[in-house]
Design an enzyme around this catalytic site. Structure first.
Site, PDB file in Angstrom:
ATOM      1  N   ASP A 120       0.248   7.015  36.561  1.00 37.79           N
ATOM      2  CA  ASP A 120      -0.734   7.034  35.475  1.00 37.79           C
ATOM      3  C   ASP A 120      -0.016   6.673  34.181  1.00 37.79           C
ATOM      4  O   ASP A 120       0.975   7.300  33.821  1.00 37.79           O
ATOM      5  CB  ASP A 120      -1.324   8.446  35.392  1.00 37.79           C
ATOM      6  N   ILE A 121      -0.530   5.692  33.467  1.00 34.75           N
ATOM      7  CA  ILE A 121       0.177   5.201  32.271  1.00 34.75           C
ATOM      8  C   ILE A 121       0.265   6.269  31.184  1.00 34.75           C
ATOM      9  O   ILE A 121       1.166   6.226  30.353  1.00 34.75           O
ATOM     10  CB  ILE A 121      -0.488   3.902  31.753  1.00 34.75           C
TER      11      ILE A 121
ATOM     12  N   THR B 188      -7.266  -6.590  35.739  1.00 39.96           N
ATOM     13  CA  THR B 188      -7.417  -6.608  37.200  1.00 39.96           C
ATOM     14  C   THR B 188      -8.393  -5.560  37.717  1.00 39.96           C
ATOM     15  O   THR B 188      -8.601  -5.452  38.922  1.00 39.96           O
ATOM     16  CB  THR B 188      -6.063  -6.385  37.903  1.00 39.96           C
ATOM     17  N   GLY B 189      -8.972  -4.775  36.812  1.00 40.54           N
ATOM     18  CA  GLY B 189      -9.946  -3.768  37.229  1.00 40.54           C
ATOM     19  C   GLY B 189     -11.355  -4.320  37.093  1.00 40.54           C
ATOM     20  O   GLY B 189     -11.738  -5.287  37.758  1.00 40.54           O
ATOM     21  N   VAL B 190     -12.095  -3.734  36.173  1.00 44.93           N
ATOM     22  CA  VAL B 190     -13.482  -4.134  35.945  1.00 44.93           C
ATOM     23  C   VAL B 190     -13.589  -5.623  35.591  1.00 44.93           C
ATOM     24  O   VAL B 190     -14.562  -6.287  35.954  1.00 44.93           O
ATOM     25  CB  VAL B 190     -14.083  -3.270  34.808  1.00 44.93           C
ATOM     26  N   TYR B 191     -12.583  -6.162  34.910  1.00 42.79           N
ATOM     27  CA  TYR B 191     -12.640  -7.562  34.475  1.00 42.79           C
ATOM     28  C   TYR B 191     -12.401  -8.545  35.621  1.00 42.79           C
ATOM     29  O   TYR B 191     -12.604  -9.746  35.458  1.00 42.79           O
ATOM     30  CB  TYR B 191     -11.686  -7.815  33.308  1.00 42.79           C
TER      31      TYR B 191
ATOM     32  N   ASP C  42      -8.414   2.358  30.042  1.00 40.03           N
ATOM     33  CA  ASP C  42      -8.794   2.627  28.651  1.00 40.03           C
ATOM     34  C   ASP C  42      -9.410   4.020  28.519  1.00 40.03           C
ATOM     35  O   ASP C  42      -9.170   4.727  27.536  1.00 40.03           O
ATOM     36  CB  ASP C  42      -9.786   1.548  28.186  1.00 40.03           C
TER      37      ASP C  42
ATOM     38  N   ASN D  83     -11.725  -3.150  25.389  1.00 41.21           N
ATOM     39  CA  ASN D  83     -12.738  -4.171  25.149  1.00 41.21           C
ATOM     40  C   ASN D  83     -12.781  -4.440  23.641  1.00 41.21           C
ATOM     41  O   ASN D  83     -12.136  -3.741  22.868  1.00 41.21           O
ATOM     42  CB  ASN D  83     -14.096  -3.775  25.717  1.00 41.21           C
TER      43      ASN D  83
ATOM     44  N   GLY E 148     -11.771   2.816  33.237  1.00 43.04           N
ATOM     45  CA  GLY E 148     -10.453   2.569  33.820  1.00 43.04           C
ATOM     46  C   GLY E 148      -9.313   3.110  32.978  1.00 43.04           C
ATOM     47  O   GLY E 148      -9.354   4.241  32.498  1.00 43.04           O
TER      48      GLY E 148
HETATM   49  P1  ADP Z   1      -9.860  -4.303  32.808  1.00 38.12           P
HETATM   50  O1  ADP Z   1     -11.199  -3.990  32.201  1.00 38.12           O
HETATM   51  O2  ADP Z   1      -8.952  -5.038  31.853  1.00 38.12           O
HETATM   52  O3  ADP Z   1      -9.969  -4.947  34.143  1.00 38.12           O
HETATM   53  P2  ADP Z   1      -9.322  -1.683  34.019  1.00 38.12           P
HETATM   54  O4  ADP Z   1      -8.970  -0.443  33.285  1.00 38.12           O
HETATM   55  O5  ADP Z   1     -10.649  -1.729  34.682  1.00 38.12           O
HETATM   56  O6  ADP Z   1      -9.144  -2.883  32.952  1.00 38.12           O
HETATM   57  O7  ADP Z   1      -8.217  -1.988  35.104  1.00 38.12           O
HETATM   58  C1  ADP Z   1      -6.921  -2.462  34.797  1.00 38.12           C
HETATM   59  C2  ADP Z   1      -5.908  -1.843  35.727  1.00 38.12           C
HETATM   60  O8  ADP Z   1      -5.589  -0.524  35.267  1.00 38.12           O
HETATM   61  C3  ADP Z   1      -6.371  -1.674  37.177  1.00 38.12           C
HETATM   62  O9  ADP Z   1      -5.300  -2.057  38.035  1.00 38.12           O
HETATM   63  C4  ADP Z   1      -6.637  -0.172  37.289  1.00 38.12           C
HETATM   64  O10 ADP Z   1      -6.436   0.302  38.609  1.00 38.12           O
HETATM   65  C5  ADP Z   1      -5.553   0.354  36.380  1.00 38.12           C
HETATM   66  N1  ADP Z   1      -5.699   1.739  35.906  1.00 38.12           N
HETATM   67  C6  ADP Z   1      -6.805   2.514  35.840  1.00 38.12           C
HETATM   68  N2  ADP Z   1      -6.490   3.722  35.339  1.00 38.12           N
HETATM   69  C7  ADP Z   1      -5.154   3.712  35.077  1.00 38.12           C
HETATM   70  C8  ADP Z   1      -4.226   4.663  34.562  1.00 38.12           C
HETATM   71  N3  ADP Z   1      -4.607   5.889  34.210  1.00 38.12           N
HETATM   72  N4  ADP Z   1      -2.924   4.291  34.437  1.00 38.12           N
HETATM   73  C9  ADP Z   1      -2.518   3.060  34.789  1.00 38.12           C
HETATM   74  N5  ADP Z   1      -3.344   2.117  35.278  1.00 38.12           N
HETATM   75  C10 ADP Z   1      -4.643   2.438  35.425  1.00 38.12           C
END
Ligand code: ADP
Length: 172
Positions: A10-11, A120-123, A34, A24, A32
């Site tokens: 987790d970041i 790589t998540g929602v986008y 953010d 965004n 995600g």
């Molecule tokens: P985007 O909208 O830019 O695609 P997301 O947050 O949906 O951003 O996803 C970007 C990446 O961050 C994905 O690989 C997701 O699994 C990852 N992610 C989600 N939560 C965390 C977290 N707490 N720490 C690190 N990475 C995360």
């Protein structure tokens, strides 16, 4: 010398000077990563974001890290491309995210930074390609940052990032 390390986790647990979030344009907080960063930093993060928004795709902007655990001092908000098949400059926009984050980090004299897998998540950016772009862009950007953590939230992303660092090594 800039050291790139791939980390699984987790970041918001990262012990670095600056944490990047995949935001965004409003910088008010999204889903995600953010969501996790805004939860950990507290409500002042959205207020600070709103004061400097909008942040356009490919750009990056910094705010204080507020309630994130020290030594984290800054959150660097970057807005990835929304994947639309790949013919709309998505790769260039993603590369720009990593480049601009490092420029902003340099301006703030940040020495260590943690990136999520932006877009790589929602986008919907294809994760293997995104991993290669992340590593190649970081390697080709001149920066004073000495430690870069590429933080994967799942094993598959972790493995793709590790592979990208190895492949890039061979091609140098
Ligand atoms: P985007 O909208 O830019 O695609 P997301 O947050 O949906 O951003 O996803 C970007 C990446 O961050 C994905 O690989 C997701 O699994 C990852 N992610 C989600 N939560 C965390 C977290 N707490 N720490 C690190 N990475 C995360």
């Amino acid at each position: 010398m800039t050291l790139i390390e791939v980390v699984l986790g987790d970041i918001t647990d990262e012990i670095v000077d600056a944490v990047v979030t995949a935001a965004n344009e409003s910088l008010l907080g999204g889903g995600g990563v953010d969501w996790a960063v805004h939860q950990a930093a507290g409500p002042r993060l959205a207020q600070a974001g709103a004061a400097i928004a909008p942040c356009l795709p490919g750009d990056a902007m910094a705010t204080p890290a507020f309630d994130l655990t020290p030594p984290v001092k800054y959150v660097i908000h970057t807005v990835g491309p929304v994947w639309d098949g790949g013919a709309y400059g998505e790769a260039d926009t993603l590369a720009s995210c990593y480049r601009r984050c490092l420029q902003v980090a340099d301006e703030l004299q940040v020495r260590s930074i943690a990136f999520p897998a932006v877009a790589t998540g929602v986008y919907g950016f294809p994760p293997a390609s995104a991993a290669r772009i992340a590593v190649a862009t970081i390697r080709s950007t001149r920066t004073s940052v000495s430690l870069i953590h590429l933080v994967a939230f799942d094993q598959a992303t972790h493995d793709l990032l590790v592979e990208a660092t190895r492949t890039e090594d061979l091609s140098r």
